[in-house]
Design a protein around this motif. Structure first.
Motif, PDB file in Angstrom:
ATOM      1  N   TYR A   4       0.445  -1.340   0.034  1.00  0.00           N
ATOM      2  CA  TYR A   4       0.502  -0.050   0.045  1.00  0.00           C
ATOM      3  C   TYR A   4       0.634   1.210   0.037  1.00  0.00           C
ATOM      4  N   TYR A  96      -5.933  -5.437   4.842  1.00  0.00           N
ATOM      5  CA  TYR A  96      -6.256  -4.318   4.351  1.00  0.00           C
ATOM      6  C   TYR A  96      -6.544  -3.447   6.416  1.00  0.00           C
ATOM      7  N   ARG A 124      -4.098   3.784  -0.415  1.00  0.00           N
ATOM      8  CA  ARG A 124      -3.654   2.849  -1.990  1.00  0.00           C
ATOM      9  C   ARG A 124      -3.111   2.232  -2.430  1.00  0.00           C
ATOM     10  N   PRO A 125      -3.964   0.870  -1.993  1.00  0.00           N
ATOM     11  CA  PRO A 125      -2.864  -0.349  -3.278  1.00  0.00           C
ATOM     12  C   PRO A 125      -2.471  -0.066  -4.011  1.00  0.00           C
ATOM     13  N   TYR A 126      -1.349  -0.897  -3.657  1.00  0.00           N
ATOM     14  CA  TYR A 126      -0.437  -1.333  -5.633  1.00  0.00           C
ATOM     15  C   TYR A 126      -1.175  -2.134  -7.002  1.00  0.00           C
ATOM     16  N   TYR A 127      -1.706  -1.539  -7.883  1.00  0.00           N
ATOM     17  CA  TYR A 127      -2.613  -1.739  -8.617  1.00  0.00           C
ATOM     18  C   TYR A 127      -1.736  -3.513  -8.952  1.00  0.00           C
ATOM     19  N   GLY A 128      -3.238  -4.652  -9.637  1.00  0.00           N
ATOM     20  CA  GLY A 128      -2.696  -5.952  -8.726  1.00  0.00           C
ATOM     21  C   GLY A 128      -2.929  -6.331  -7.904  1.00  0.00           C
ATOM     22  N   SER A 129      -2.651  -5.443  -6.318  1.00  0.00           N
ATOM     23  CA  SER A 129      -3.135  -6.194  -4.817  1.00  0.00           C
ATOM     24  C   SER A 129      -4.219  -5.952  -4.357  1.00  0.00           C
ATOM     25  N   ALA A 130      -5.445  -5.806  -5.627  1.00  0.00           N
ATOM     26  CA  ALA A 130      -6.873  -5.488  -4.463  1.00  0.00           C
ATOM     27  C   ALA A 130      -7.082  -6.229  -3.010  1.00  0.00           C
TER      28      ALA A 130
END
Length: 135
Positions: A4, A96, A124-130
């Motif tokens: 994140y 989360y 904000r999560p990294y893209y691909g790490s929902a």
């Protein structure tokens, strides 16, 4: 583990509860704030959750490719604007919920008169790490 990004907004909307501009803080208050940030990073580094962090200068430049050769460049953002990203921290946590917990703790950094600034942090999560959001 999920990464994140915690974006530190300075004087942004919604405003912090203790929203006193940093140029009105004493040197000791600034030092205490910076030390809190270092101590926080050291604490989560010890748990393996810290990845990186940086403070950012107030000056910046906007760049946007216009499709015609050299991209136009515009000065800004400026400190007197409504919102300024003052820095960031990257964390790598199990959930989360843990990311929220750390963001809440970081929001308590001291400001003017040593009072917590209740700073708004953008998580904000990294893209691909929902994230697994349970709410």
């Amino acid at each position: 583990m999920a990464k994140y990004l915690l974006l530190k907004h300075y004087r942004g909307a919604p405003k912090a509860v203790n929203d006193v501009p940093m140029d009105q803080w004493t040197e000791d208050e600034i030092s205490a704030h910076v030390q809190y940030m270092r101590d926080f990073a050291d604490k989560i580094n010890a748990t393996g959750e810290y990845v990186d962090s940086q403070a950012l200068a107030q000056e910046g430049t906007w760049v946007r490719f216009d499709g015609e050769g050299k991209p136009p460049v515009t000065d800004g953002p400026f400190a007197e604007t409504k919102d300024l990203i003052a820095g960031y921290m990257i964390i790598d946590v199990d959930s989360y919920e843990r990311a929220l917990e750390l963001a809440g703790e970081l929001s308590a950094a001291p400001g003017k008169d040593g009072k917590p600034i209740h700073e708004w942090l953008e998580l904000r999560p990294y893209y691909g790490s929902a994230p697994t959001i349970t709410e």
